[in-house]
Write a protein that holds these residues in place. Structure first.
Motif, PDB file in Angstrom:
ATOM      1  N   VAL A  28     -45.372  -3.936  78.206  1.00 17.74           N
ATOM      2  CA  VAL A  28     -44.676  -2.662  78.266  1.00 17.74           C
ATOM      3  C   VAL A  28     -45.222  -1.658  79.074  1.00 17.74           C
ATOM      4  CG1 VAL A  28     -43.944  -0.860  76.494  1.00 17.74           C
ATOM      5  CG2 VAL A  28     -44.322  -3.302  75.731  1.00 17.74           C
ATOM      6  N   ALA A  29     -44.336  -1.148  79.886  1.00 17.14           N
ATOM      7  CA  ALA A  29     -44.703   0.027  80.820  1.00 17.14           C
ATOM      8  C   ALA A  29     -44.539   1.555  80.136  1.00 17.14           C
ATOM      9  CB  ALA A  29     -43.936  -0.026  82.050  1.00 17.14           C
ATOM     10  N   LEU A  30     -43.420   1.477  79.355  1.00 19.81           N
ATOM     11  CA  LEU A  30     -43.063   2.737  78.663  1.00 19.81           C
ATOM     12  C   LEU A  30     -42.388   2.773  77.205  1.00 19.81           C
ATOM     13  CD1 LEU A  30     -43.132   5.809  79.216  1.00 19.81           C
ATOM     14  CD2 LEU A  30     -40.972   5.390  80.127  1.00 19.81           C
ATOM     15  N   ALA A  31     -42.703   3.231  76.353  1.00 13.55           N
ATOM     16  CA  ALA A  31     -41.772   3.014  75.129  1.00 13.55           C
ATOM     17  C   ALA A  31     -41.580   4.365  74.536  1.00 13.55           C
ATOM     18  CB  ALA A  31     -42.764   2.100  74.207  1.00 13.55           C
ATOM     19  N   THR A  32     -40.190   4.303  73.953  1.00 20.48           N
ATOM     20  CA  THR A  32     -39.768   5.576  72.821  1.00 20.48           C
ATOM     21  C   THR A  32     -39.697   5.224  71.703  1.00 20.48           C
ATOM     22  OG1 THR A  32     -37.584   5.105  73.355  1.00 20.48           O
ATOM     23  CG2 THR A  32     -38.661   6.454  75.008  1.00 20.48           C
ATOM     24  N   ASN A  33     -40.067   6.095  70.794  1.00 20.57           N
ATOM     25  CA  ASN A  33     -39.913   5.851  69.412  1.00 20.57           C
ATOM     26  C   ASN A  33     -39.485   7.124  68.675  1.00 20.57           C
ATOM     27  OD1 ASN A  33     -40.561   4.978  66.492  1.00 20.57           O
ATOM     28  ND2 ASN A  33     -42.578   5.503  66.540  1.00 20.57           N
ATOM     29  N   ASP A  34     -38.163   7.006  68.150  1.00 22.10           N
ATOM     30  CA  ASP A  34     -37.609   7.836  67.199  1.00 22.10           C
ATOM     31  C   ASP A  34     -37.124   9.051  67.997  1.00 22.10           C
ATOM     32  OD1 ASP A  34     -37.544   6.358  64.888  1.00 22.10           O
ATOM     33  OD2 ASP A  34     -39.417   7.344  64.148  1.00 22.10           O
ATOM     34  N   LEU A  35     -36.769   8.741  69.563  1.00 24.23           N
ATOM     35  CA  LEU A  35     -36.352   9.983  70.310  1.00 24.23           C
ATOM     36  C   LEU A  35     -35.280  10.524  69.854  1.00 24.23           C
ATOM     37  CD1 LEU A  35     -38.218  10.830  72.557  1.00 24.23           C
ATOM     38  CD2 LEU A  35     -36.375  10.020  74.115  1.00 24.23           C
ATOM     39  N   ALA A  36     -35.182  11.827  69.713  1.00 25.68           N
ATOM     40  CA  ALA A  36     -33.947  12.505  69.533  1.00 25.68           C
ATOM     41  C   ALA A  36     -33.878  13.740  70.374  1.00 25.68           C
ATOM     42  CB  ALA A  36     -33.987  13.004  68.042  1.00 25.68           C
ATOM     43  N   VAL A  37     -32.878  14.293  70.905  1.00 24.66           N
ATOM     44  CA  VAL A  37     -32.698  15.408  71.894  1.00 24.66           C
ATOM     45  C   VAL A  37     -31.403  16.469  71.126  1.00 24.66           C
ATOM     46  CG1 VAL A  37     -32.109  16.281  74.126  1.00 24.66           C
ATOM     47  CG2 VAL A  37     -33.348  13.971  73.762  1.00 24.66           C
ATOM     48  N   ARG A  78     -40.245  14.660  80.805  1.00 26.68           N
ATOM     49  CA  ARG A  78     -40.009  15.770  80.653  1.00 26.68           C
ATOM     50  C   ARG A  78     -39.075  16.852  81.294  1.00 26.68           C
ATOM     51  NH1 ARG A  78     -44.842  16.638  77.246  1.00 26.68           N
ATOM     52  NH2 ARG A  78     -44.210  18.733  76.970  1.00 26.68           N
ATOM     53  N   MET A  79     -38.007  16.330  81.798  1.00 28.87           N
ATOM     54  CA  MET A  79     -36.990  17.103  82.601  1.00 28.87           C
ATOM     55  C   MET A  79     -36.278  17.937  81.531  1.00 28.87           C
ATOM     56  SD  MET A  79     -37.310  17.189  85.946  1.00 28.87           S
ATOM     57  CE  MET A  79     -38.348  16.408  87.292  1.00 28.87           C
ATOM     58  N   ASN A  80     -36.086  17.581  80.367  1.00 28.81           N
ATOM     59  CA  ASN A  80     -35.362  18.358  79.520  1.00 28.81           C
ATOM     60  C   ASN A  80     -36.091  19.531  78.807  1.00 28.81           C
ATOM     61  OD1 ASN A  80     -32.873  17.107  79.893  1.00 28.81           O
ATOM     62  ND2 ASN A  80     -33.477  15.308  78.415  1.00 28.81           N
ATOM     63  N   ASP A  81     -37.210  19.673  79.192  1.00 27.28           N
ATOM     64  CA  ASP A  81     -38.071  20.669  78.319  1.00 27.28           C
ATOM     65  C   ASP A  81     -37.364  22.077  78.454  1.00 27.28           C
ATOM     66  OD1 ASP A  81     -39.941  18.613  77.815  1.00 27.28           O
ATOM     67  OD2 ASP A  81     -41.517  19.552  78.807  1.00 27.28           O
ATOM     68  N   ALA A  82     -36.945  22.437  79.454  1.00 25.27           N
ATOM     69  CA  ALA A  82     -36.418  23.902  79.714  1.00 25.27           C
ATOM     70  C   ALA A  82     -35.002  24.060  79.063  1.00 25.27           C
ATOM     71  CB  ALA A  82     -36.541  24.155  81.165  1.00 25.27           C
ATOM     72  N   VAL A  83     -34.492  23.033  78.677  1.00 24.05           N
ATOM     73  CA  VAL A  83     -32.858  23.237  78.289  1.00 24.05           C
ATOM     74  C   VAL A  83     -32.851  22.603  76.841  1.00 24.05           C
ATOM     75  CG1 VAL A  83     -32.125  23.260  80.618  1.00 24.05           C
ATOM     76  CG2 VAL A  83     -32.175  20.902  79.429  1.00 24.05           C
ATOM     77  N   ALA A  84     -33.663  21.737  76.151  1.00 24.07           N
ATOM     78  CA  ALA A  84     -33.358  20.984  74.861  1.00 24.07           C
ATOM     79  C   ALA A  84     -34.623  20.837  74.111  1.00 24.07           C
ATOM     80  CB  ALA A  84     -32.704  19.693  75.249  1.00 24.07           C
ATOM     81  N   ARG A  85     -34.769  20.538  73.072  1.00 22.79           N
ATOM     82  CA  ARG A  85     -35.728  20.160  72.256  1.00 22.79           C
ATOM     83  C   ARG A  85     -35.802  18.597  71.955  1.00 22.79           C
ATOM     84  NH1 ARG A  85     -34.290  21.407  66.799  1.00 22.79           N
ATOM     85  NH2 ARG A  85     -34.813  19.416  65.930  1.00 22.79           N
ATOM     86  N   VAL A  86     -36.928  18.050  72.263  1.00 25.22           N
ATOM     87  CA  VAL A  86     -36.986  16.474  72.386  1.00 25.22           C
ATOM     88  C   VAL A  86     -37.998  16.263  71.395  1.00 25.22           C
ATOM     89  CG1 VAL A  86     -37.548  14.462  73.687  1.00 25.22           C
ATOM     90  CG2 VAL A  86     -36.578  16.770  74.980  1.00 25.22           C
ATOM     91  N   ASP A  87     -37.669  15.644  70.283  1.00 27.15           N
ATOM     92  CA  ASP A  87     -38.409  14.935  69.088  1.00 27.15           C
ATOM     93  C   ASP A  87     -38.815  13.470  69.409  1.00 27.15           C
ATOM     94  OD1 ASP A  87     -38.219  17.626  68.021  1.00 27.15           O
ATOM     95  OD2 ASP A  87     -36.605  16.831  66.730  1.00 27.15           O
ATOM     96  N   GLY A  88     -39.900  12.989  68.550  1.00 24.82           N
ATOM     97  CA  GLY A  88     -40.148  11.568  68.696  1.00 24.82           C
ATOM     98  C   GLY A  88     -41.031  11.486  69.763  1.00 24.82           C
ATOM     99  N   LYS A  89     -41.418  10.236  70.098  1.00 30.19           N
ATOM    100  CA  LYS A  89     -42.639   9.783  71.018  1.00 30.19           C
ATOM    101  C   LYS A  89     -42.189   8.947  72.228  1.00 30.19           C
ATOM    102  CE  LYS A  89     -46.084   9.541  67.038  1.00 30.19           C
ATOM    103  NZ  LYS A  89     -46.963   8.431  66.602  1.00 30.19           N
TER     104      LYS A  89
END
Length: 275
Positions: A28-37, A78-89
């Motif tokens: 695995v190079a990258l993984a997401t867990n319960d990601l919500a935007v 993290r390109m959404n930081d300024a425009v959205a709330r990103v939850d999860g890992k």
């Protein structure tokens, strides 16, 4: 002020994470867990996104416009930081890079991004690539020259521009500009390269060159690409994730997604019976 965490790799931070798919182990190079935007505070654009991306493979994210695939991709560095709330890992090398104490600028050195439309700087070809390198303290001319040649070769652009490195990047064709932007990204030597529909504004010949470039780059990089072109996804990707209405409907080996999908909605989409 919150102290930020630097991405410093050491023996206590394992580089290898293994998961199983089809009874085969994958790194695995990258993984997401319960990601919500959420946009605008409470408008849910993406939910329950759990994906694992294999190292040195190409993964395509497909789905209709507004399905959440670009929202997901932009969240990965993290390109959404300024425009959205990103939850999860978002787990990278043992770190949750969605954490508030992560140094985002340091993280983006390891997870680079290329956007839909070419966005070269209004500078020379040479300066387009050296600008970020110099910002990160690399100023030795011999080192810069080597990085420029290497990155342009990786982006299959060196032979076309090697005699015109002082030429304005804006004078290049659209396809050349996009390959220059890819070269600019790989010059930073990221582990992961994110691309948001990088060939959608290009003609078929230029699109083919971008695809050839990505197939060569996966020897050294983990690539995650959003594409609206299902033929492109089928041609170049090892894995494909199908998004619909802010959810990941199905994620599997590309050949299975396009020949033996398990979910009816995926079957409808890949067969063009969608809408």
């Amino acid at each position: 002020m919150t102290e930020t965490t630097q991405l410093v790799f050491n023996d206590e931070m394992p580089e290898r994470y293994i998961y199983e798919m089809d009874e085969t182990k994958h790194e695995v190079a990258l993984a997401t867990n319960d990601l919500a935007v959420y946009y605008g505070g409470d408008k849910l654009a993406l939910q329950d996104a759990d994906l694992k991306f294999e190292r040195f493979k190409i993964t395509s994210l497909i789905g209709a416009s507004g399905s959440g695939k670009s929202t997901f991709l932009r969240s990965l560095n993290r390109m959404n930081d300024a425009v959205a709330r990103v939850d999860g890992k978002i787990i990278y090398r043992g770190l949750d890079i969605n954490s508030s104490d992560i140094d985002v600028y340091e993280m983006r050195k390891h997870i680079g991004m290329v956007f839909q439309r070419p966005n070269p700087f209004a500078k020379s070809i040479y300066e387009n690539i050296t600008f970020a390198l110099k910002q990160h303290g690399i100023r030795d001319k011999a080192t810069l020259d080597e990085l420029i040649e290497t990155s342009l070769k990786q982006a299959a652009l060196w032979d076309e521009v090697k005699d015109d490195l002082n030429k304005s990047a804006l004078a290049l064709s659209g396809g050349q500009q996009q390959r220059l932007v890819i070269a600019r990204a790989v010059a930073m030597k990221p582990d992961i390269l994110l691309l948001d529909e990088p060939a959608s504004a290009l003609d078929p010949i230029s699109s083919s060159k971008i695809e050839d470039t990505l197939l060569k780059l996966k020897d050294d990089y983990t690539i995650i690409i959003v594409t609206h072109n299902m033929q492109q996804a089928a041609r170049i990707s090892d894995y494909t994730a199908f998004f619909h209405m802010g959810k990941v409907v199905e994620y599997d080996l590309t050949r299975k997604i396009f020949t033996r999908p398990k979910v009816q909605r995926t079957i409808d989409y890949v067969n063009g019976n969608f809408g």
